[in-house]
Design an enzyme around this catalytic site. Sequence first.
Site, mmCIF file in Angstrom:
data_model
loop_
_atom_site.group_PDB
_atom_site.id
_atom_site.type_symbol
_atom_site.label_atom_id
_atom_site.label_comp_id
_atom_site.label_asym_id
_atom_site.label_seq_id
_atom_site.Cartn_x
_atom_site.Cartn_y
_atom_site.Cartn_z
ATOM 1 C CD GLU A 35 37.085 8.750 -3.426
ATOM 2 O OE1 GLU A 35 36.660 8.224 -4.841
ATOM 3 O OE2 GLU A 35 36.067 9.081 -2.499
ATOM 4 C CG HIS A 53 26.681 -10.411 -11.904
ATOM 5 N ND1 HIS A 53 25.501 -11.302 -11.470
ATOM 6 C CD2 HIS A 53 26.292 -9.189 -12.104
ATOM 7 C CE1 HIS A 53 24.897 -10.499 -10.602
ATOM 8 N NE2 HIS A 53 25.255 -9.617 -10.735
ATOM 9 C CB CYS A 410 37.301 -14.109 13.998
ATOM 10 S SG CYS A 410 37.065 -14.033 15.604
ATOM 11 C CB CYS A 450 42.510 -7.458 15.634
ATOM 12 S SG CYS A 450 41.086 -7.114 14.443
HETATM 13 C C1 LIG Z 1 23.772 -3.154 -3.836
HETATM 14 C C2 LIG Z 1 24.400 -3.608 -5.195
HETATM 15 C C3 LIG Z 1 25.116 -4.655 -5.330
HETATM 16 C C4 LIG Z 1 25.899 -5.249 -6.798
HETATM 17 N N1 LIG Z 1 25.761 -5.718 -6.855
HETATM 18 C C5 LIG Z 1 26.798 -6.491 -8.082
HETATM 19 C C6 LIG Z 1 27.615 -7.917 -8.511
HETATM 20 O O1 LIG Z 1 27.177 -8.938 -7.182
HETATM 21 N N2 LIG Z 1 28.314 -7.921 -9.491
HETATM 22 C C7 LIG Z 1 28.005 -6.321 -10.036
HETATM 23 O O2 LIG Z 1 29.090 -6.470 -11.048
HETATM 24 N N3 LIG Z 1 27.619 -5.296 -10.069
HETATM 25 C C8 LIG Z 1 26.766 -5.066 -8.772
HETATM 26 N N4 LIG Z 1 26.423 -3.701 -8.474
HETATM 27 C C9 LIG Z 1 27.227 -2.822 -8.724
HETATM 28 C C10 LIG Z 1 28.592 -2.366 -8.521
HETATM 29 O O3 LIG Z 1 29.122 -2.413 -7.255
HETATM 30 C C11 LIG Z 1 28.911 -1.036 -9.413
HETATM 31 O O4 LIG Z 1 28.698 -0.740 -10.347
HETATM 32 C C12 LIG Z 1 29.990 -0.248 -9.266
HETATM 33 O O5 LIG Z 1 30.814 -0.546 -7.805
HETATM 34 C C13 LIG Z 1 29.845 1.121 -9.494
HETATM 35 O O6 LIG Z 1 31.401 1.612 -8.990
HETATM 36 P P1 LIG Z 1 31.891 2.808 -9.287
HETATM 37 O O7 LIG Z 1 33.533 3.419 -9.450
HETATM 38 O O8 LIG Z 1 31.349 3.238 -11.339
HETATM 39 O O9 LIG Z 1 31.397 3.428 -8.063
HETATM 40 P P2 LIG Z 1 31.736 4.396 -6.706
HETATM 41 O O10 LIG Z 1 32.816 2.148 -6.217
HETATM 42 O O11 LIG Z 1 30.280 4.713 -5.468
HETATM 43 O O12 LIG Z 1 32.735 5.244 -7.723
HETATM 44 C C14 LIG Z 1 32.622 5.762 -7.354
HETATM 45 C C15 LIG Z 1 34.133 7.311 -6.445
HETATM 46 O O13 LIG Z 1 32.774 8.411 -6.232
HETATM 47 C C16 LIG Z 1 34.274 9.533 -5.382
HETATM 48 N N5 LIG Z 1 33.614 10.854 -5.756
HETATM 49 C C17 LIG Z 1 31.961 10.899 -5.817
HETATM 50 N N6 LIG Z 1 31.961 12.321 -5.798
HETATM 51 C C18 LIG Z 1 33.297 12.803 -5.628
HETATM 52 C C19 LIG Z 1 34.054 14.273 -5.828
HETATM 53 N N7 LIG Z 1 33.043 15.201 -6.125
HETATM 54 N N8 LIG Z 1 35.065 14.614 -5.826
HETATM 55 C C20 LIG Z 1 35.893 13.282 -5.752
HETATM 56 N N9 LIG Z 1 35.466 11.694 -5.494
HETATM 57 C C21 LIG Z 1 34.518 11.834 -5.385
HETATM 58 C C22 LIG Z 1 33.370 8.039 -4.276
HETATM 59 O O14 LIG Z 1 33.786 8.607 -3.379
HETATM 60 C C23 LIG Z 1 33.442 7.017 -4.854
HETATM 61 O O15 LIG Z 1 34.379 6.610 -4.358
HETATM 62 C C24 LIG Z 1 25.668 -3.882 -6.833
HETATM 63 C C25 LIG Z 1 25.404 -2.159 -6.316
HETATM 64 C C26 LIG Z 1 25.113 -2.318 -5.765
HETATM 65 C C27 LIG Z 1 24.171 -1.213 -5.212
#
Ligand SMILES: Cc1cc2nc3c(=O)[nH]c(=O)nc-3n(C[C@H](O)[C@H](O)[C@H](O)COP(=O)(O)OP(=O)(O)OC[C@H]3O[C@@H](n4cnc5c(N)ncnc54)[C@H](O)[C@@H]3O)c2cc1C
Lengths: 485, 412
Positions: A35, A53, A410, A450
């Site tokens: 990460e 959902h 808080c 805090c």
């Molecule tokens: C506005 C919004 C609302 C949403 N609401 C919902 C909801 O209510 N319910 C739901 O189910 N989903 C929701 N989603 C979707 C959900 O949040 C995402 O699908 C989910 O968090 C994706 O997780 P991830 O692990 O794929 O991405 P991320 O959490 O972004 O993880 C990817 C990780 O990879 C790391 N990374 C990137 N490049 C590199 C690199 N080169 N080297 C090392 N590490 C790297 C990043 O730092 C990051 O920590 C929402 C999304 C958004 C934007």
Amino acid sequence: MCKNPYDVIIIGAGVVGCACGRELSKYKLNVAVLEKNTDVSEGISKGNSGVVHAGFYVPYGTLKARTNVEGFFAIPKLAAELNFPYKKIGKLVISNDKYGLTELKRLKEAGDKNGCIGLEIITEKQISHIEPKVKAKYALFSKETAIISPYLFTIALVENALKNGVDFFLNHEVIKIWKDKEFFVQTKKDTFHSKWLINAAGLYSDKISCLAGDKNHKIFPCRGEYLVTDKDNEKIINRMIYPIPPKDGASLGVHITPTTDGNILIGPSAEFINNYGLENTKQFLNEMKEDAFKMVPELKRLPIIRTYSGIRPKLIYAKTKKDFRDFVIEESKTVPKLINIIGIESPGLAAAPAIANLVLNIIGNKENLNKNEQFDAYDPKKPDFQSLSVEEKKELIKKNPDFGEIICRCETITKGELLNAINNPLGVKTLDGIKRRCRAGMGRCQGGFCTPRTIKILRKEYGIKEKDILKNENNSNLFFGKIKE
Amino acid sequence: MKYDRFVDLVVIGGGPAGLSTAISAKKNGIDDILLLERELCLGGILNQCIHDGFGLHLFKENLTGPEYAQKQIDELKTLNISYLTDAMVINLTKSKELEFIHRTGHKLIKAKAVILAMGCRERTRFNIQIPGTRPSGIYTAGTAQNLVNLQNIKIGKNILILGSGDIGLIMARRLTLEGMNIAGVYEIMSYTAGLERNIQQCLNDYSIPLFLSSTVTEIFGKGRIEGVNIGKVDKDLKPITHSERFVKCDTLLLSVGLIPENELSKKAGVKITDFTGGAVVDSELQTNIEGIFSCGNVLQIHDLADYASLEAKRAGYFAARYIKSKQKRYNRYKINFCEKIKYASPNYIVENKEAIIVSFRIKKPAKNVVLIVKDRENNILVKKKFIRLLPSELIQIKLEREVKSDIYLEIE
Ligand SMILES: Cc1cc2nc3c(=O)[nH]c(=O)nc-3n(C[C@H](O)[C@H](O)[C@H](O)COP(=O)(O)OP(=O)(O)OC[C@H]3O[C@@H](n4cnc5c(N)ncnc54)[C@H](O)[C@@H]3O)c2cc1C
Ligand SMILES: Cc1cc2nc3c(=O)[nH]c(=O)nc-3n(C[C@H](O)[C@H](O)[C@H](O)COP(=O)(O)OP(=O)(O)OC[C@H]3O[C@@H](n4cnc5c(N)ncnc54)[C@H](O)[C@@H]3O)c2cc1C
């Protein structure tokens, strides 16, 4: 403890990468998660609505539908094992006209087909009975839709994966990948190699895929902004309140979502951007308030205590609902043993456990997987002072006086809880990392009270120099050192 | 419920208001008092106010914050008033049951009367919703004061201050004295929020620029703050298009208002007014909940600690009288005020023979005006000339004559 070479390397410690890590730790595999940030859940997984959902927004037969419904059923079980906040509070999608009613019926039909449970169309009288502050003629009532804390969910997955032998490497940005039978993954600090490579890099998953040799994906960032209100102690609303999803298909529309801690989220907007900037804009902050107050006027009474934003990793620059793109969860067609997880926008949080399961199956199809007999699925609940009864509070302080000292006024967070957060198994010591783990600084004064106390403890009890204390990312130093040496 | 203790009077908060109110209650015959303070030492916000300017009204001396507090603490100790520090009240009910926690345990007490003296907190950037990124290096002025004065921490090098509240002005001077650069003080209104004397002594004396009708419209920076956009506003506070310019800074301090800290009061059912964020009180400083009194910054934001102490002294007197007499509540008259006044406190008048003190704040600066206080029959109770009235000043007036109807405050 570094077990290089690894069987599996996962790039990205968001909810998806961490769910994969924990799932794989059930088997005898050497797994590493790389990460780039100073903490897990610093990407999309911290900036969303936190909704589990139920599965009625997504078209039948798609990966989105399948993983959503499967994840929906898996999360309560995980919450029981890992003790992260999960509340099944239900949701109303509301409308005031006949067009809306047909849309609601369509959503219900889609949901029923997807295997989503607890859906019912209700009308004015029933609506005002269960949500007196909401005025609407029709609603799709989803009794089963739940809320979680997305970052505590991710952290819980990480801590359990750690316990079961997965290695996590923070501050390791992947900058180069090459393949010579096996994968070589170079970060800014070190080089790792492994048989399998899982790309769970969220917003940057197109770039990682590219580095690994598969250039067939492109992400269109689409920002969503939010406002957070102070705690809704009078219970103006009890359920999530959503509008009919807008026609562009880019989002579900500005909704009103209670959090597991009792605050209310207003948002998100949907704005395609050509960078990864997380700023808040005046235009959307104002528009979202208007949209929300139209649905629930009484929300105006709650002060706004925070704003934030998240970015959707879209696979298409969507203009209409017909521009649907499914999640990509597959072994790359051009690079064997590279598993691409790309375009994980909503419902990615809800789907994460099911995505992990799919990934496991892809590996299981090519490898002989042996069960990890030592796998421990459980993590105990950490004391949450505020939620205890008087008797329990007395008992806890007697056992450990640190629980008798308040750090965050808080949120009523005690020093005991703060120390538990600081002593997290990943060793994260950023102010935001500590905040997400114990809520100190998440309340109405946003750390005014805090922060000085937490800083004092970090300096005096952990010997961290003031100039080295970070808010979150590298370069986010809080201070320039001492005034007088 | 099993109580750990019964007490006549509990005072919540040990700042200038809490100390003063406890002392006054004791002097008025209440012996069984417990003062609870969540910090490690008594004194409230004064402990971090190491500058002078305190005590001119109360002690007729120019003291620093800690010196002022120490005088009150000494008196508290001489009078043998019991207090506990590092003790945070976490719950209060309308029957005056209190829960507090301390390293030695969790305690449940029952009081005959409670005086609220919890002070206030500061508005944040999120309360006023400044758009932009959310980097490090953004502090409220009071938090910065704590970090600088009590922890010797260098919070920045090139600091921009938004808001001309007193704490921001004091910090502008303090940080300048410590060798940091102040990139300017910006205020959205066309006049300052802080006291005249602080503008002179903290800004002008150090040539720190003050920009009125200007505000931060956007925050920039990834990781640490790198600068802000400053925009001009018109007289309706609407941004003037194309007036924005970028100003570099590595730190942003906010001095954009204080909010009385009434979360605990609300738990007990105490009514809060939107005008001040403080409790609705009568002229005896009693809230709508019988036996619960309020004073100091938790009631209304005072610009001087002296005034908070003086108000608290009266609350202590009335609370003592309430405990001793257990009298039923009297008839109450309403205090109304004209458009030009932002708020007046108290909200009601209790029929009694004693002088009543009313404080008020004006909305906009005014020159050569007259304040008139009338009763329902248009009898003039008070008429007072002011050469100048400023929103930064909380004005107090005394009604010597007995009041027998609603009254009305008017500015002419
Ligand atoms: C506005 C919004 C609302 C949403 N609401 C919902 C909801 O209510 N319910 C739901 O189910 N989903 C929701 N989603 C979707 C959900 O949040 C995402 O699908 C989910 O968090 C994706 O997780 P991830 O692990 O794929 O991405 P991320 O959490 O972004 O993880 C990817 C990780 O990879 C790391 N990374 C990137 N490049 C590199 C690199 N080169 N080297 C090392 N590490 C790297 C990043 O730092 C990051 O920590 C929402 C999304 C958004 C934007
Ligand atoms: C940052 C700041 C700087 C200021 N600078 C100046 C100045 O330079 N000059 C000037 O004249 N005035 C200044 N003022 C204003 C002046 O100090 C106040 O008017 C005065 O301190 C108000 O006194 P108080 O007792 O009401 O509040 P405080 O001094 O804030 O005291 C309230 C006390 O109550 C305690 N408390 C709150 N809740 C609980 C609870 N639940 N349980 C137990 N204890 C609790 C707090 O810890 C605190 O010690 C400043 C105010 C602030 C906020």
